[in-house]
Design an enzyme around this catalytic site. Structure first.
Site, PDB file in Angstrom:
ATOM      1  N   GLU A   1      -6.787   2.510  -6.139  1.00 13.59           N
ATOM      2  CA  GLU A   1      -5.956   3.712  -6.260  1.00 13.59           C
ATOM      3  C   GLU A   1      -5.360   3.858  -7.655  1.00 13.59           C
ATOM      4  O   GLU A   1      -5.035   4.967  -8.085  1.00 13.59           O
ATOM      5  CB  GLU A   1      -4.833   3.707  -5.227  1.00 13.59           C
ATOM      6  CG  GLU A   1      -3.654   2.828  -5.580  1.00 13.59           C
ATOM      7  CD  GLU A   1      -2.567   2.866  -4.527  1.00 13.59           C
ATOM      8  OE1 GLU A   1      -1.398   2.941  -4.913  1.00 13.59           O
ATOM      9  OE2 GLU A   1      -2.887   2.810  -3.333  1.00 13.59           O
TER      10      GLU A   1
ATOM     11  N   SER B   1       0.014  -9.127   8.564  1.00 11.45           N
ATOM     12  CA  SER B   1       1.220  -8.790   9.307  1.00 11.45           C
ATOM     13  C   SER B   1       0.906  -8.548  10.776  1.00 11.45           C
ATOM     14  O   SER B   1      -0.182  -8.092  11.130  1.00 11.45           O
ATOM     15  CB  SER B   1       1.877  -7.541   8.705  1.00 11.45           C
ATOM     16  OG  SER B   1       1.010  -6.430   8.773  1.00 11.45           O
TER      17      SER B   1
ATOM     18  N   HIS C   1      -4.727   2.276  11.982  1.00 10.14           N
ATOM     19  CA  HIS C   1      -3.902   3.452  11.729  1.00 10.14           C
ATOM     20  C   HIS C   1      -3.979   4.474  12.852  1.00 10.14           C
ATOM     21  O   HIS C   1      -3.515   5.606  12.705  1.00 10.14           O
ATOM     22  CB  HIS C   1      -4.270   4.090  10.384  1.00 10.14           C
ATOM     23  CG  HIS C   1      -3.820   3.271   9.209  1.00 10.14           C
ATOM     24  ND1 HIS C   1      -2.511   3.200   8.820  1.00 10.14           N
ATOM     25  CD2 HIS C   1      -4.505   2.451   8.377  1.00 10.14           C
ATOM     26  CE1 HIS C   1      -2.402   2.394   7.779  1.00 10.14           C
ATOM     27  NE2 HIS C   1      -3.599   1.932   7.491  1.00 10.14           N
TER      28      HIS C   1
ATOM     29  N   CYS D   1      -7.687  -1.575   1.094  1.00  8.66           N
ATOM     30  CA  CYS D   1      -7.784  -0.652   2.230  1.00  8.66           C
ATOM     31  C   CYS D   1      -7.690   0.793   1.763  1.00  8.66           C
ATOM     32  O   CYS D   1      -7.088   1.095   0.744  1.00  8.66           O
ATOM     33  CB  CYS D   1      -6.698  -0.931   3.264  1.00  8.66           C
ATOM     34  SG  CYS D   1      -5.018  -0.822   2.650  1.00  8.66           S
TER      35      CYS D   1
END
Length: 774
Positions: free
Chosen positions: A620, A448, A709, A658
């Site tokens: 996760e 993106s 980030h 990530c």
């Protein structure tokens, strides 16, 4: 205490509540503060109003005891670091100059100072800021936030219970600070931390707290005897002082296992346990230790992580059993309601019958209070609610949405050969190098590019009918042309179309697959001011038509360089959705994989030679206990391979992950059989590259050299240093250069120079390598 009196004492409570507000008022206020449009006073007032609204909603629904301290401007673990004064040295000056700006500097970084590392909160999609500690770390109590919010709630007439991250979990979540030996164990700081917690508890008692909740979810993971001894010592010491409030130690997300007898014996007044399917075993384990005589048990029987309605009969049966195992049994959600959206009633676009299957935070509080009333006063008092609940559960089970014979037949026909590529990696890699003609250290991005205000406005205008489809598509084409031109000018080797048409990497595909439902207001916090709207995976999944081929093909027409096709993988499609709970996850993953397999085939047929299937959620979603890892990884890696295995040998398959700890899944990463994997590495100083090298990972790797980030723009020299660091672990002919993650949340003012520096750094290092190609 008799069963009757125990039932009569049943109360309703929650561990935490969504922070953002009905219209994401918190996000707007915080981001307005960052941009200088909102004052610090106005930000604090917005936060106060949101807390007051939350407490009022909880009380009005019948919740007897509201949580305080769970509200955060960014992250509750970061709040804990502030509470114990665990401020990194590099942020100390900023914090002392202005506490609020320093707080956000720790979270986001500045142009000159890196932020704290960020990673996933256990197996959820919430991200927390990782505490940085070392042998010299000292702690000091700062109870201001916790006391202020408690007093706010008490002044409004609420019965309130402060909620803190427990000291054992806090230390187990921490990492060695930069410059500290990697083998340093933060848990060795427990003796320094416990007096600070004791001081905070005493402060809260003096401020009016009868109970304080200490969250210890780290204890549901596999723990060593030393760690269990630390937990026993922690609550022996914290339970000793006379000037403390009553202590409720909370766990969630899985069963407590070996930690349950430790906490059951501890001198604390209550335990909060998860009794949903995710924590199967807690009920039997509790009975095995003889229950909790003399203690309060808060029973998490309403799923705090998913959005399906509760099965009242099942929960009441569990609660009835628990009445014989504790002096007081109260009813709660299994964890904080932070992980679900605010109100399903706002979803007017969803069929009313289907909407009755959904329970967001407000509906869950109603479920909790209904169960507490039925437990205390008898099921006759909730007869109407029980009948409606049975009808809604039956409606869902028999719906055509949840039962598609064609999908089920195709899924049942999958064979092992469908999940294996025709050639081994070494042969494929040679074909791909010949086909793509890339240089050493090829550069790319994760997918993106910035979602500008103009793009969001165009999407909103299309939805509102103010912009027709042709006008919207012209806007998307213009953005793609600009993104391609920028990448070519910057010198990137494998390009992306920038995803301007996508609202979210999961939602975009979910809206084009049968079996998914999209929400309009189902926002959930991912990190800081980043909120997502997870789609609802309600039924059997299929793909009616191509989803991404048109825009990828258009982008490829603008350049002679390869353009990656960009897809979201099956595990992430599950993990970042509210997934159905009426069949095994592996069955659902296989359905999604088959739909994506069709998309991969269409991309390849349209001439796409590089296809990236992102799986950032693979780690996760890993179960918290080791005995459940193998079954999960078996279906998860199979689903990825089912998605990608049908391509030609010269089609290069990428994947991306990530912000997670990858050490536990290195074998699974290999089992994916992707040709190239890109991972977050900038904040962790290339730790993942070392881990992959240590595990003998044989394929191509792109450890991120640009932390997206943070608003700071890394200089070329910084990227060079990270590339050189990566080359110590990954050979040059297998190393890719890329950012940590997608660039959607960043602005062009940061992205342009950062990618220019990254590309220049790659060329600089490439030129220094023997036999480097230009």
């Amino acid at each position: 205490m008799t069963t009757e009196s125990a039932a009569a004492a049943a109360r309703a409570t929650v561990y935490g509540y969504p922070r953002q507000g009905q219209n994401r008022e918190l996000k707007k206020a915080v981001e307005g503060y960052w941009k200088g449009r909102v004052s610090a006073e106005a930000l604090r007032e917005t936060a106060r109003e949101l807390r007051e609204t939350n407490w009022r909603q909880l009380a009005d629904s019948g919740i007897h005891e509201v949580p305080t301290g769970d509200f955060s401007l960014y992250d509750h673990v970061l709040d804990t670091s502030v509470m114990v004064d665990a401020v990194p040295a590099r942020h100390r000056v900023a914090v002392e100059a202005d506490a609020l700006d320093g707080y956000f500097a720790m979270a986001r970084g500045t142009e000159d100072v890196a932020p704290l590392e960020m990673t996933k909160w256990f197996d959820t999609n919430y991200h927390y800021l990782v505490p940085e500690l070392g042998p010299d770390s000292a702690f000091t109590a700062n109870s201001d936030k916790q006391i202020a919010e408690l007093k706010e709630a008490l002044a409004l007439g609420h019965s309130a219970r402060p909620v803190l991250v427990g000291p054992v979990t806090y230390l187990l979540l921490a990492k060695p600070a930069p410059g500290v030996a990697e083998d340093f164990e933060p848990l060795t700081l427990l003796d320094r931390l416990l007096p600070v917690y004791a001081e905070v508890l005493a402060d809260l008692r003096a401020a009016g707290a009868e109970w304080v909740q200490l969250d210890e979810p780290a204890l549901v993971q596999d723990r060593t005897p030393a760690e269990l001894n630390a937990a026993a010592r922690t609550y022996r010491e914290l339970g000793g002082p006379a000037d403390r409030p009553k202590l409720l130690v909370a766990s969630y997300f899985d069963r407590l296992g070996e930690a349950l007898p430790v906490l059951a014996k501890a001198p604390v007044e209550g335990l909060a346990l998860d009794f949903t399917d995710a924590a199967a075993g807690n009920l039997a384990d509790l009975a095995a230790v003889g229950g909790l005589p003399g203690k309060r048990l808060v029973a998490g029987v309403v799923n705090g992580r998913n959005i399906w309605i509760n099965d009242y009969q099942k929960s009441l049966a569990t609660l009835g059993t628990l009445l014989g195992l504790a002096d007081q049994v109260d009813v709660a959600a299994s964890c904080s309601l932070l992980h679900v959206p605010l109100d399903a009633a706002a979803e007017r676009a969803i069929d009313p019958q289907i909407r009755r299957w959904l329970a967001f935070a407000r509906q869950k509080t109603t479920e909790i209070t209904t169960l507490a009333r039925g437990l205390s006063q008898g099921t006759g008092t909730i007869a109407a609610e029980l009948a409606a609940n049975r009808a809604d559960l039956a409606s869902r089970a028999s719906s055509a949405i949840t039962n598609d014979p064609a999908v089920r037949a195709r899924t049942a026909a999958v064979t092992d050969s469908d999940t294996r590529r025709a050639q081994p990696y070494a042969e494929r890699a040679a074909s791909q190098r010949a086909h793509l003609g890339l240089p050493l250290l090829p550069t790319t991005t994760i997918g993106s590019f910035p979602q500008t205000a103009e793009l969001r406005t165009a999407r909103a205008d299309l939805s509102a009918g103010w912009l027709d489809t042709a006008g919207y598509e012209d806007r998307i084409k213009s953005e793609i042309r600009e993104v391609i031109a920028f990448q070519e000018k910057t010198g990137l080797d494998v390009l992306v179309h920038g995803e301007p048409e996508r609202n979210d990497m999961v939602q975009y595909f979910a809206e084009q697959l049968t079996g998914y439902l999209a929400t309009q207001h189902g926002w959930v916090q991912s990190y800081g001011t980043r909120y997502v709207r997870p789609p609802v995976l309600a039924g059997d999944i299929s793909r009616p038509a191509p989803m991404s081929v048109r825009w990828t093909t258009y982008a490829q027409q603008q350049t002679s360089r390869p353009v990656k096709g960009m897809l979201t993988g099956p595990v992430t499609m599950l993990a970042w959705s509210f997934v159905r709970d009426d069949q095994p996850l592996g069955d659902t993953a296989r359905q999604v994989a088959l739909a994506l397999r069709d998309e991969v085939a269409d991309l390849e047929a349209a001439g796409t030679s590089v296809i990236q299937v992102d799986e950032p959620a693979l780690r996760e979603t890993l179960p918290l206990r080791a005995d459940a890892h193998a079954p999960y990884l078996a279906w998860a890696t199979e689903a990825f391979r089912l998605t990608t295995a049908g391509v030609r040998p010269d089609t290069q398959i990428h994947t991306h992950m990530c912000y997670a700890e990858f050490g536990d899944i290195l074998r699974a990463i290999d089992d994916l059989d992707a040709d190239v994997i890109s991972l977050e590495a900038a904040r962790s100083h290339m730790q993942v590259a070392d881990e992959l090298a240590g595990a003998g990972y044989p394929r191509e790797v792109g450890p991120g050299v640009y932390d997206i980030h943070s608003p700071r723009v890394p200089e070329e020299a910084e990227a060079v240093s990270l590339i050189e660091r990566a080359l110590l672990s990954v050979p040059a002919d297998r190393l890719w250069i890329n950012p940590d993650c997608g660039l959607k949340t960043r602005g062009w003012g940061e992205v342009r120079p950062a990618l220019e520096h990254m590309a220049a750094a790659a060329r600089r290092v490439r030129g220094s390598l023997p036999h480097a190609e230009s």
